[in-house]
Each structure stands twice: as structure tokens, then as C-alpha cells.
Design a protein around this motif. Structure first.
Motif, PDB file in Angstrom:
ATOM      1  N   LEU A  87      25.810 -52.597  -4.343  1.00  0.00           N
ATOM      2  CA  LEU A  87      25.445 -51.228  -4.647  1.00  0.00           C
ATOM      3  C   LEU A  87      26.694 -50.466  -5.011  1.00  0.00           C
ATOM      4  O   LEU A  87      27.772 -50.822  -4.617  1.00  0.00           O
ATOM      5  CB  LEU A  87      24.834 -50.524  -3.427  1.00  0.00           C
ATOM      6  N   ALA A  88      26.528 -49.369  -5.696  1.00  0.00           N
ATOM      7  CA  ALA A  88      27.656 -48.487  -5.939  1.00  0.00           C
ATOM      8  C   ALA A  88      27.323 -47.146  -5.342  1.00  0.00           C
ATOM      9  O   ALA A  88      26.322 -46.558  -5.647  1.00  0.00           O
ATOM     10  CB  ALA A  88      27.925 -48.342  -7.427  1.00  0.00           C
ATOM     11  N   LEU A  89      28.169 -46.678  -4.453  1.00  0.00           N
ATOM     12  CA  LEU A  89      27.968 -45.451  -3.698  1.00  0.00           C
ATOM     13  C   LEU A  89      29.071 -44.465  -3.979  1.00  0.00           C
ATOM     14  O   LEU A  89      30.102 -44.835  -4.466  1.00  0.00           O
ATOM     15  CB  LEU A  89      28.043 -45.745  -2.197  1.00  0.00           C
ATOM     16  N   ALA A  90      28.876 -43.255  -3.554  1.00  0.00           N
ATOM     17  CA  ALA A  90      29.980 -42.314  -3.526  1.00  0.00           C
ATOM     18  C   ALA A  90      29.999 -41.735  -2.135  1.00  0.00           C
ATOM     19  O   ALA A  90      28.993 -41.405  -1.584  1.00  0.00           O
ATOM     20  CB  ALA A  90      29.783 -41.227  -4.552  1.00  0.00           C
ATOM     21  N   ALA A  91      31.150 -41.580  -1.547  1.00  0.00           N
ATOM     22  CA  ALA A  91      31.283 -41.477  -0.122  1.00  0.00           C
ATOM     23  C   ALA A  91      30.770 -40.178   0.470  1.00  0.00           C
ATOM     24  O   ALA A  91      30.867 -39.214  -0.132  1.00  0.00           O
ATOM     25  CB  ALA A  91      32.729 -41.641   0.233  1.00  0.00           C
ATOM     26  N   ILE A  92      30.210 -39.726   1.482  1.00  0.00           N
ATOM     27  CA  ILE A  92      30.698 -39.240   2.725  1.00  0.00           C
ATOM     28  C   ILE A  92      29.876 -38.171   3.455  1.00  0.00           C
ATOM     29  O   ILE A  92      29.337 -37.316   2.835  1.00  0.00           O
ATOM     30  CB  ILE A  92      32.123 -38.735   2.554  1.00  0.00           C
ATOM     31  N   THR A  93      29.843 -38.183   4.755  1.00  0.00           N
ATOM     32  CA  THR A  93      29.235 -37.153   5.584  1.00  0.00           C
ATOM     33  C   THR A  93      30.166 -36.826   6.725  1.00  0.00           C
ATOM     34  O   THR A  93      31.139 -37.520   6.939  1.00  0.00           O
ATOM     35  CB  THR A  93      27.901 -37.633   6.183  1.00  0.00           C
ATOM     36  N   ALA A  94      29.877 -35.795   7.503  1.00  0.00           N
ATOM     37  CA  ALA A  94      30.835 -35.373   8.516  1.00  0.00           C
ATOM     38  C   ALA A  94      30.182 -35.079   9.846  1.00  0.00           C
ATOM     39  O   ALA A  94      29.122 -34.496   9.910  1.00  0.00           O
ATOM     40  CB  ALA A  94      31.575 -34.137   8.045  1.00  0.00           C
ATOM     41  N   ALA A  95      30.869 -35.465  10.913  1.00  0.00           N
ATOM     42  CA  ALA A  95      30.494 -35.110  12.267  1.00  0.00           C
ATOM     43  C   ALA A  95      31.643 -35.527  13.159  1.00  0.00           C
ATOM     44  O   ALA A  95      31.826 -36.703  13.412  1.00  0.00           O
ATOM     45  CB  ALA A  95      29.215 -35.822  12.696  1.00  0.00           C
ATOM     46  N   PRO A  96      32.488 -34.597  13.633  1.00  0.00           N
ATOM     47  CA  PRO A  96      33.655 -34.971  14.422  1.00  0.00           C
ATOM     48  C   PRO A  96      33.262 -35.727  15.677  1.00  0.00           C
ATOM     49  O   PRO A  96      32.252 -35.419  16.297  1.00  0.00           O
ATOM     50  CB  PRO A  96      34.303 -33.625  14.759  1.00  0.00           C
ATOM     51  N   THR A 102      35.796 -33.430   6.613  1.00  0.00           N
ATOM     52  CA  THR A 102      37.206 -33.057   6.690  1.00  0.00           C
ATOM     53  C   THR A 102      37.774 -33.453   8.042  1.00  0.00           C
ATOM     54  O   THR A 102      37.139 -33.253   9.079  1.00  0.00           O
ATOM     55  CB  THR A 102      37.390 -31.543   6.477  1.00  0.00           C
ATOM     56  N   LEU A 103      38.970 -34.018   8.023  1.00  0.00           N
ATOM     57  CA  LEU A 103      39.714 -34.314   9.239  1.00  0.00           C
ATOM     58  C   LEU A 103      41.168 -33.978   8.981  1.00  0.00           C
ATOM     59  O   LEU A 103      41.786 -34.547   8.071  1.00  0.00           O
ATOM     60  CB  LEU A 103      39.576 -35.789   9.634  1.00  0.00           C
ATOM     61  N   GLY A 104      41.722 -33.058   9.760  1.00  0.00           N
ATOM     62  CA  GLY A 104      43.086 -32.627   9.506  1.00  0.00           C
ATOM     63  C   GLY A 104      43.174 -32.036   8.116  1.00  0.00           C
ATOM     64  O   GLY A 104      42.444 -31.123   7.755  1.00  0.00           O
ATOM     65  N   GLY A 105      44.056 -32.568   7.281  1.00  0.00           N
ATOM     66  CA  GLY A 105      44.207 -32.083   5.920  1.00  0.00           C
ATOM     67  C   GLY A 105      43.544 -32.955   4.883  1.00  0.00           C
ATOM     68  O   GLY A 105      43.868 -32.857   3.707  1.00  0.00           O
ATOM     69  N   THR A 106      42.591 -33.812   5.287  1.00  0.00           N
ATOM     70  CA  THR A 106      41.923 -34.718   4.358  1.00  0.00           C
ATOM     71  C   THR A 106      40.464 -34.341   4.207  1.00  0.00           C
ATOM     72  O   THR A 106      39.764 -34.172   5.202  1.00  0.00           O
ATOM     73  CB  THR A 106      42.015 -36.174   4.854  1.00  0.00           C
ATOM     74  N   THR A 107      40.010 -34.193   2.968  1.00  0.00           N
ATOM     75  CA  THR A 107      38.613 -33.884   2.674  1.00  0.00           C
ATOM     76  C   THR A 107      38.027 -34.969   1.787  1.00  0.00           C
ATOM     77  O   THR A 107      38.627 -35.350   0.789  1.00  0.00           O
ATOM     78  CB  THR A 107      38.473 -32.528   1.971  1.00  0.00           C
ATOM     79  N   PHE A 108      36.835 -35.443   2.167  1.00  0.00           N
ATOM     80  CA  PHE A 108      36.091 -36.407   1.362  1.00  0.00           C
ATOM     81  C   PHE A 108      34.826 -35.736   0.839  1.00  0.00           C
ATOM     82  O   PHE A 108      34.247 -34.892   1.500  1.00  0.00           O
ATOM     83  CB  PHE A 108      35.674 -37.614   2.201  1.00  0.00           C
ATOM     84  N   VAL A 109      34.391 -36.144  -0.342  1.00  0.00           N
ATOM     85  CA  VAL A 109      33.135 -35.674  -0.910  1.00  0.00           C
ATOM     86  C   VAL A 109      32.305 -36.874  -1.342  1.00  0.00           C
ATOM     87  O   VAL A 109      32.800 -37.756  -2.033  1.00  0.00           O
ATOM     88  CB  VAL A 109      33.365 -34.736  -2.110  1.00  0.00           C
ATOM     89  N   ASN A 110      31.036 -36.863  -0.946  1.00  0.00           N
ATOM     90  CA  ASN A 110      30.108 -37.941  -1.279  1.00  0.00           C
ATOM     91  C   ASN A 110      29.277 -37.535  -2.493  1.00  0.00           C
ATOM     92  O   ASN A 110      28.616 -36.513  -2.467  1.00  0.00           O
ATOM     93  CB  ASN A 110      29.201 -38.183  -0.075  1.00  0.00           C
ATOM     94  N   ALA A 151      38.994 -39.020  14.919  1.00  0.00           N
ATOM     95  CA  ALA A 151      38.145 -39.605  13.885  1.00  0.00           C
ATOM     96  C   ALA A 151      36.988 -38.685  13.584  1.00  0.00           C
ATOM     97  O   ALA A 151      36.615 -37.832  14.397  1.00  0.00           O
ATOM     98  CB  ALA A 151      37.627 -40.970  14.339  1.00  0.00           C
ATOM     99  N   THR A 152      36.407 -38.854  12.398  1.00  0.00           N
ATOM    100  CA  THR A 152      35.184 -38.149  12.027  1.00  0.00           C
ATOM    101  C   THR A 152      34.326 -39.072  11.187  1.00  0.00           C
ATOM    102  O   THR A 152      34.845 -39.994  10.541  1.00  0.00           O
ATOM    103  CB  THR A 152      35.499 -36.854  11.240  1.00  0.00           C
ATOM    104  N   GLU A 153      33.026 -38.835  11.193  1.00  0.00           N
ATOM    105  CA  GLU A 153      32.147 -39.652  10.362  1.00  0.00           C
ATOM    106  C   GLU A 153      32.372 -39.278   8.900  1.00  0.00           C
ATOM    107  O   GLU A 153      32.227 -38.125   8.503  1.00  0.00           O
ATOM    108  CB  GLU A 153      30.684 -39.415  10.736  1.00  0.00           C
ATOM    109  N   ALA A 154      32.729 -40.247   8.096  1.00  0.00           N
ATOM    110  CA  ALA A 154      32.991 -40.017   6.680  1.00  0.00           C
ATOM    111  C   ALA A 154      31.815 -40.414   5.808  1.00  0.00           C
ATOM    112  O   ALA A 154      31.548 -39.770   4.806  1.00  0.00           O
ATOM    113  CB  ALA A 154      34.239 -40.785   6.236  1.00  0.00           C
TER     114      ALA A 154
END
Length: 554
Positions: free
Chosen positions: A18-27, A49-57, A443-446
Motif C-alpha cells: 500500500l502507499a500511505l501518507a503519515a500521521i495522527t497524534a496522541a501524546p 507534533t512532538l517537540g519541534g517536529t510536526t508530521f502531516v498525514n 513519544a507521541t502517536e504519529a
């Protein structure tokens, strides 16, 4: 003497991609526990987001299939995908192409029912592929199963399966030899590369599944249960092993020339002696079949990350929910490919869940299957249950997620070189209870992989337990390896291809793959929110090299 034990080909089963694009959040604050299925139904972007890193799905963008029962260049079945790397990645207009470099598991085996192991030589398989992302909003395929599966062609495989077996210089013969997937037993070891490692001299077991046990002698092979793969640009690299909880280093010719032995607290011991058997629990060290599951190199090649699949025996005991405090080791490999000890070592808390997904008491740990190094201090960790299609237990999938971990967020305790690394050394005060003097990693759920909207778009169903699990469209029990198409300087947008598989021992269980495309930013806490990323495949930059990634389900 040539090993007389024959290799048993795997029964027919299939692999998806499969081809996905990443991410969800829950510290992850305190204990992350899930008593019912941790599912979502989000068709659009989700960020974390965790610290200074942000992911978008941005969502799934493709699916493909390859038969795991196809023959490789050695005349043996393709089997499973335990580790994965992408090479030769390039853009061809709106499509992409590359080569999957695949590390299979230890071969056809049924450790939990009958104790069958095969004499399978560790290897890297290669298969070329093309990828044309689908970014439409409608579900692919038609109304019946056959047409829906026939539409899963965004990832296609364009070559036969080729490969090369790992070799090493055997101490008994002084000549080059291949490895074996046979269990080494309680006393099976030898000194190779100057270290004590798992080794098979003789073996008593089934020649085929269900047959009466026989004894085979004169085997004399390094025993390998291969898991994670980190491949360098020149073809050299590392792969991890569960028998010894070791990491082996190989050169560009795929000759194993060195080994990294984990701290003594991670090595399996009984009465103070090394015991590499995988069918009976050791007194301390890695749990059975819970060795070094994840291995990854930082993009600059200077740091090697290794992650134990779950907590050690001394930190967890028997209850499955007590396996949550696992160990991440960081090795400096900038000047020495096989350092004797980690430069840093931390504790990572894994989520726990209720196996039955019925709201009852937590009784299991979502062990990790693979890791990705984003840079020298950020990694992605696949944490998952073992429920789903392919697992005969009538339990629904409860938790399959990817965690973003940052070694610089908070004040995690570095336990490298302390007494916690000695034989039987603990990070807990009692099983499943962390020592209050230790601060675990943040950690956070990405990525929440149990996204019914994204899976459904490509005709993949969340399992509901029971007979609903056994279909060609149902989400797999477990998954293995994954690699991304591009590192680069953030902001970055990548396509990531991941395998999702079931066991190699049942002809009715299809094997599956998954892949993700993700974008991530490094920001400061005071920086404005990054702009919305363009999800179209035309916006994906052409890669210059490959990076390690995770696998969604194991």
C-alpha cells in the motif's frame, strides 16, 4: 559434512503493498492503554507534533501485490519480508520506480505449534517495482472481491526475484559458509568474529511439519533469525537477529564480517550462561522471539539505533502487559562499524492493550516491529498487536500505530554503562513497574494504521474478529519492514513502502505489504504553523538516496 536437513518450501500465500501518507497524534503521558479497538475514520490530513517536529498525514496513495510463494533465484520460495530497503529510486513523470531489497525472516517455521524450524539461509532478495500514486477521492475497484483486488495495481513488480545469501567464515572449516534458521538450542554457540554467537552443530526436530522428530548432525552453521535491515549506499550494512539479540555487520559482498553484541542485560542467560534457545524462556535477557527487532542508521551513517522488541525477562516476567519497558541503544559507528558498547541507551515505554478488544482489563503489550531513523535523535517506532487476518484467535485488531520518538525532548535517563546493563540488570523495581529514578523517552502517536477511511479507499477492511478476519481484503495480522524514498533537509515529503505479512506457516493466510508517503517539518516552538502540504505526487521531490523506515504491522 553437508547438512542433510532439506529446505521446506513455504505454502502459497500473498503479499500486498500500500502507499500511505503519515500521521495522527496522541501524546503518551503515563501509561497508554487501549481496551477497545483504537480505530479512526479520517479521510483527510491528520497531524502530530512532538517537540519541534510536526508530521502531516495525507492518506493512502496506492496498493500492490506480490506472491510470497513465488520462487527466488535459488529455487526457494520468496517467503516473508522482515526487513526492507529501497535503492535505485527515481521519478518518471507522474510515476516512480526502484528496487526493493528484502530481508526475509528465518524461513518456514512454526515455533508455537509443533516446533518446526527450517534450515533457511539468511539472504537479501531483490525485486524491481514501479509506483503510480492514486490521489482521487473515490474508492478503487468494483463491487465484487475479484475486481477490488484487481484494482490494487498502483505498485507493480517489474522483475523476477533475485538475491544473494549472506556468507561468513566458519570457525570449523575456515571456509565461507551460509547461515541457518534452525534453532540453536540451549547450548548452541560458537566463537565467531571474536564473540560468542548462536551456532547449530546438530539439530533434533521435524524434517517436515507434523512429522516425527529426527536428529541431524554435521550442520555447523551460524544460527540467524533475521529481523531488521539497514543498508548503506555501497551495499554494506547491518541486520538484526532475535536468537542472540545481536546485530551483524556485512560488507558490500554480503559477507558477514562483524557483530555487535548487546549489553549483558539484553543477552539471554540461564544460570549465568548464555542460552540462545527460542522455545524455552531464559532466566534473564531478551524474551523468546523478542530480540533486536528494529535496527536503523541515521541518514549521515554515524549512528546505529537498535531496539529490543519488548522488555527483558527480568523487567517483565510472564504477564504480557508487563513487557512495556523496552530498551533503545544508540551506537557510534562513525569510526568503528562494530563498537563494543552503546554510546547511549534509553528506556522506551510501549502501549498496552486488551487482547480481546472487549473493554476488559489490559492484558498485552503492543511490542515494536521496526524503527526508522529520521536523523541522529528522532526515530519512528512501529508498535502493534498481533491480531487480525491470519491470526486464528477471534480477536479484532486493537492497536497498530507508529510512534514518533525524540531523544532530545524532556530529560530521558541514559543508562548506558551502568549496572542496569549487567547480567540480569533491571530498569524496573518489580515486573512492569519502572524505577522512579528513570525517565523514559518522550513519544507521541504519529500514525494510526487502523484508519477505516484510508484502508477502505483501497479495499482493505479492518478485521472484526472471528471468521470476518479470513478474507483476501482484510487487514493482516502483522507487518514487517518499510523504507522511505528520501531523507533530505526538512521540510521533506517522502513515499514509504512497507510490508505487512502474516506467518509463513499457513496456506490460508495471505501475506501483505503496506507503504506510506509522509511529510515532516522541523520547527521551533515559536514558529508559525507550517503551511498545508501539497499531497499530489507531482509535488514529491526526487530522492538522492534512501533512508530506513518502519513497518506498519507485525
Amino acid at each position: 559434512m553437508k547438512n542433510p536437513l532439506p529446505f521446506l518450501r513455504t505454502p502459497r500465500h500473498r503479499t500486498w503493498a500500500l502507499a500511505l501518507a503519515a500521521i495522527t497524534a496522541a501524546p503518551l503521558a503515563g501509561f497508554a492503554q487501549y481496551t477497545t479497538p483504537h480505530t479512526i475514520a479520517t479521510p483527510g490530513d491528520v497531524s502530530a507534533t512532538l517537540g519541534g517536529t510536526t508530521f502531516v498525514n495525507h492518506g493512502l496513495v496506492g496498493v500492490g501485490r506480490i506472491s510470497a510463494s513465488a520462487f527466488d533465484s535459488f529455487g526457494e520460495t520468496f517467503g516473508s519480508v522482515s526487513g526492507l530497503q529501497i535503492t535505485n529510486w527515481k521519478r518518471n513523470g507522474a510515476s516512480y520506480s526502484g528496487t526493493f531489497n528484502i530481508l526475509p525472516d528465518r524461513g518456514y517455521n512454526n515455533n508455537n505449534a509443533g516446533g518446526f524450524f527450517s534450515d533457511y539461509a539468511a539472504r537479501i532478495q531483490q525485486v524491481q517495482f514501479s509506483f503510480t500514486p492514486y490521489t482521487g477521492s473515490s474508492n478503487i475497484g468494483g463491487a465484487d472481491i475479484a475486481s477490488r483486488i484487481a484494482a490494487q495495481t498502483q505498485i507493480s513488480f517489474t522483475s523476477a526475484i533475485s538475491g544473494v545469501k549472506f556468507t561468513y567464515t566458519d570457525p570449523n572449516t575456515g571456509a565461507g559458509a551460509v547461515t541457518s534458521g534452525l534453532d540453536p538450542g540451549a547450548t548452541g554457540n560458537a566463537t565467531i568474529f571474536g564473540k560468542t554467537v548462536p551456532y547449530v552443530t546438530s539439530y533434533t526436530g521435524q524434517p517436515t511439519p507434523g512429522a516425527a522428530n529426527q536428529t541431524f548432525t554435521g550442520i555447523n552453521k551460524l544460527a540467524i533469525d533475521a529481523e531488521g535491515l539497514a543498508l548503506k549506499a555501497d551495499g554494506s550494512g547491518y541486520f538484526s537477529d532475535e536468537y542472540g539479540a545481536n546485530v551483524y555487520y556485512f560488507n558490500a559482498s554480503k559477507e558477514i564480517v562483524g557483530v555487535i553484541i548487546p549489553p549483558a542485560a539484553v543477552q539471554p542467560h540461564t544460570a549465568g550462561a548464555l542460552n540462545f534457545i527460542s522455545t524455552v524462556a531464559a532466566a534473564d535477557g531478551r524474551r523468546n522471539n523478542q530480540g533486536i527487532e528494529g535496527v536503523a542508521l541515521s541518514p549521515d551513517g554515524k549512528k546505529l539505533f537498535t531496539l529490543l522488541q519488548s522488555a527483558t525477562v527480568q523487567d517483565s516476567g510472564n504477564p504480557q502487559q508487563n513487557r512495556l519497558y523496552t530498551r533503545l541503544a544508540v551506537y557510534d559507528v562513525s569510526s568503528n562499524a562494530t563498537p563494543g558498547a552503546p554510546a547511549d541507551e534509553y528506556v522506551l515505554q510501549l502501549p498496552t492493550y486488551t487482547l480481546e478488544g472487549d473493554g476488559g482489563a489490559v492484558n498485552a503489550t503492543a511490542a515494536q516491529s521496526e524503527i526508522v531513523a529520521l536523523d541522529d535523535h528522532r526515530i519512528l517506532v512501529l508498535s502493534r498487536d498481533a491480531n487480525g487476518q491470519g491470526n486464528p484467535a477471534p480477536n479484532p485488531s486493537v492497536y497498530k500505530s507508529v510512534l514518533l520518538v525524540d531523544l532530545t525532548v524532556g530529560t530521558p535517563t541514559n543508562i548506558a554503562g551502568t549496572t542496569r546493563d549487567d547480567i540480569g540488570g533491571k530498569v524496573t523495581t518489580s515486573v512492569g513497574v519502572i524505577d522512579p529514578s528513570i525517565v523514559p523517552l518522550s513519544a507521541t502517536e504519529a500514525v494510526n494504521m487502523l484508519n477505516s477511511a484510508q484502508l477502505g479507499k483501497f479495499n482493505i477492511n479492518l478485521d472484526l474478529g472471528g471468521t470476518a478476519q479470513v478474507t483476501k481484503e482484510t487487514l493482516g495480522e502483522n507487518g514487517r519492514a518499510c523504507r522511505s524514498s528520501r531523507p533530505g533537509t526538512p521540510p521533506r515529503r517522502t513515499t514509504t513502502f512497507c510490508s505487512s505479512q502474516t506467518t509463513m506457516t499457513s496456506s490460508r493466510r495471505p501475506e501483505r505489504w503496506l507503504a506510506l508517503a509522509a511529510r515532516w517539518w522541523t520547527t521551533t516552538l515559536s514558529a508559525p504553523t507550517p503551511p498545508s502540504a501539497n499531497p499530489l505526487p507531482s509535488a514529491l521531490p526526487r530522492p538522492t538516496r534512501t533512508t530506513p523506515c518502519f513497518s506498519p504491522f507485525e
